[in-house]
Write a protein that holds these residues in place. Structure first.
Motif, short mmCIF file in Angstrom:
data_model
loop_
_atom_site.label_atom_id
_atom_site.label_comp_id
_atom_site.label_asym_id
_atom_site.label_seq_id
_atom_site.Cartn_x
_atom_site.Cartn_y
_atom_site.Cartn_z
N TYR A 9 37.90 57.52 23.90
CA TYR A 9 37.77 58.72 24.73
C TYR A 9 36.67 58.54 25.77
CZ TYR A 9 40.80 61.22 21.53
OH TYR A 9 41.88 61.61 20.79
N ARG A 10 36.92 59.02 26.98
CA ARG A 10 35.91 59.04 28.04
C ARG A 10 35.10 60.33 27.88
NH1 ARG A 10 38.90 57.86 32.07
NH2 ARG A 10 38.12 55.76 32.32
N VAL A 11 33.78 60.18 27.80
CA VAL A 11 32.88 61.32 27.62
C VAL A 11 32.02 61.45 28.86
CG1 VAL A 11 31.01 62.28 26.22
CG2 VAL A 11 32.89 61.03 25.12
N PHE A 12 32.01 62.63 29.46
CA PHE A 12 31.22 62.90 30.66
C PHE A 12 29.77 63.14 30.29
CE2 PHE A 12 29.65 65.91 33.92
CZ PHE A 12 29.78 65.09 35.03
N LYS A 13 28.87 62.43 30.93
CA LYS A 13 27.42 62.55 30.75
C LYS A 13 27.00 62.59 29.28
CE LYS A 13 26.03 64.48 35.11
NZ LYS A 13 25.19 63.48 35.69
N PRO A 14 27.29 61.51 28.54
CA PRO A 14 26.85 61.50 27.14
C PRO A 14 25.33 61.52 27.05
CG PRO A 14 27.69 59.35 27.80
CD PRO A 14 27.94 60.28 28.95
N GLY A 16 21.57 61.02 26.80
CA GLY A 16 20.68 59.87 26.89
C GLY A 16 21.27 58.66 27.58
N ASP A 17 22.48 58.74 28.06
CA ASP A 17 23.12 57.60 28.73
C ASP A 17 22.94 57.73 30.23
OD1 ASP A 17 25.13 55.71 29.79
OD2 ASP A 17 25.88 55.67 27.73
N PRO A 18 22.53 56.68 30.92
CA PRO A 18 22.31 56.77 32.37
C PRO A 18 23.61 56.85 33.17
CG PRO A 18 21.94 54.53 31.63
CD PRO A 18 22.16 55.37 30.40
N LYS A 19 24.74 56.51 32.56
CA LYS A 19 26.01 56.53 33.29
C LYS A 19 26.58 57.95 33.33
CE LYS A 19 28.60 53.15 33.48
NZ LYS A 19 29.11 52.05 34.13
N GLN A 20 27.39 58.20 34.36
CA GLN A 20 28.03 59.51 34.50
C GLN A 20 29.02 59.75 33.36
OE1 GLN A 20 29.87 60.20 38.26
NE2 GLN A 20 30.48 62.27 37.73
N TYR A 21 29.69 58.70 32.92
CA TYR A 21 30.56 58.81 31.77
C TYR A 21 30.54 57.48 31.01
CZ TYR A 21 34.03 55.96 34.21
OH TYR A 21 34.67 54.94 34.85
N ARG A 22 30.93 57.55 29.75
CA ARG A 22 31.04 56.35 28.92
C ARG A 22 32.24 56.55 28.01
NH1 ARG A 22 28.64 52.03 28.89
NH2 ARG A 22 26.62 52.86 29.49
#
Length: 109
Positions: A9-14, A16-22
């Motif tokens: 699953y793609r998660v938006f703004k997880p 503590g993660d610097p990426k917009q989604y992971r």
């Protein structure tokens, strides 16, 4: 919502993660996924890996555009409600590889 172990699953703004989604893979046992608990254990997916025994290589067969790596040494608890953007799932053979990577990451025999 019907979640399954081994789904991605793609998660938006997880958190503590610097990426917009992971993208995350559900690694909890299916009994927990089906339970009333609001969270499941997931492993993050990165676009680069080192081929360690705790990392599982995935690609187009699992819904990815390119080779990526499930990082079993970096497990996180995710709210089920965050897992809404389905990407793909692991085949039975990949689930067996995931189990081996998790055993290595958690030092289980």
């Amino acid at each position: 919502m019907s979640l399954r172990r081994g789904e991605l699953y793609r998660v938006f703004k997880p958190g503590g993660d610097p990426k917009q989604y992971r993208i995350f893979a559900i690694v909890s046992r299916q009994a927990l996924v089906d339970s009333r608990f609001s969270t499941v254990v997931c492993a993050p997916i990165f676009t680069s890996g080192e081929g360690l025994s705790t990392q599982l290589s995935i690609g187009p067969n699992e819904g990815r555009k390119h080779t990526s790596w499930i990082m079993c040494e970096n497990l996180v608890s995710m709210r089920k409600s965050e897992l809404a953007n389905y990407v793909g799932s692991l085949a039975r053979s990949k689930l067996a590889e995931l189990d081996r990577a998790l055993k290595m990451a958690l030092d289980l025999s």
